[in-house]
Motif scaffolding. Structure first.
Motif: not given
Length: 173
Positions: A60-82
Motif C-alpha cells: 500500500r505504501l509502495g503504491s503511494s510512492g514510499l518504498t519500505i520493506s515489510a521487515a522494516a515495517i515490522e521492526g518499526f511496529a515493534r519499536k512503537l509497541k515498546q
C-alpha cells in the motif's frame, strides 16, 4: 503469519516545524509522554489500522510512492509497541497490569527497608490505639468539666501567689 498492528486511538498527533524541518509530535495522553517523528514515520504509523499485514502495508505504501520493506515495517511496529503507541491485545494488557501490581507490591514492601538517612527511618512499634484504649479508663478524669474547673482554680491560686510575692519573684528572676 505477521501480526496486525493498530495505532492507539487516544494519541494526539500535532504537526510542527522544528529547526527548519517538518516533524510531528505524538502525545501519549495516558502515559503523559511526547514523541517526535518524521513525516515518513507518521505516514507509516497512520497505516497501522489493524486490518493489514506488514506485507500489505508495504504494498500500500509502495503504491503511494514510499518504498519500505515489510521487515522494516515490522521492526518499526515493534519499536512503537515498546513505546506503548500500538494497541495491545487482551493478554498483553493483562500481563502489563499484573506487572504493574507486582511492582507496586514490591515498592510497598520495600518501603520498610533500610534506605536513605538514619534520621529519616520509620519504625513501627505497634498500634497506639491499643495502648490508649487500655489507659483511657484511668485517664478519663482529665477530660471532664470537673478537672477543667480544678485546673482553672489552681491557675488563679498561682496568679494570686505570684501577685502577693511579686517583689521576691521579680528579684529572683
Amino acid at each position: 503469519m505477521s501480526a496486525l498492528h493498530r495505532l492507539r486511538t487516544d494519541l494526539v498527533i500535532i504537526a510542527q516545524r522544528y529547526q527548519g524541518e517538518e516533524s510531528f509530535i505524538v502525545k501519549d495522553v495516558e502515559a503523559r509522554k511526547y514523541y517526535r517523528f518524521r513525516p515518513v514515520e507518521i505516514a507509516v504509523m497512520q497505516e497501522f489500522d489493524g486490518t493489514a499485514s506488514p506485507e500489505a502495508l508495504a504494498a500500500r505504501l509502495g503504491s503511494s510512492g514510499l518504498t519500505i520493506s515489510a521487515a522494516a515495517i515490522e521492526g518499526f511496529a515493534r519499536k512503537l509497541k515498546q513505546m506503548g503507541l500500538l494497541e495491545r491485545s487482551l493478554s498483553e494488557r493483562s500481563v502489563l497490569q499484573l506487572e504493574r501490581l507486582r511492582a507496586d507490591r514490591r515498592r510497598r514492601l520495600g518501603a520498610g527497608a533500610c534506605r536513605g538517612s538514619l534520621l529519616r527511618m520509620r519504625w513501627s512499634v505497634g498500634d497506639p490505639d491499643a495502648l490508649f484504649d487500655r489507659w483511657l479508663p484511668r485517664l478519663r478524669f482529665f477530660f471532664t468539666p470537673t478537672f477543667l474547673g480544678i485546673s482553672v482554680l489552681l491557675f488563679l491560686a498561682y496568679a494570686a501567689v505570684a501577685v502577693a510575692k511579686w517583689p521576691e519573684l521579680s528579684r529572683e528572676i
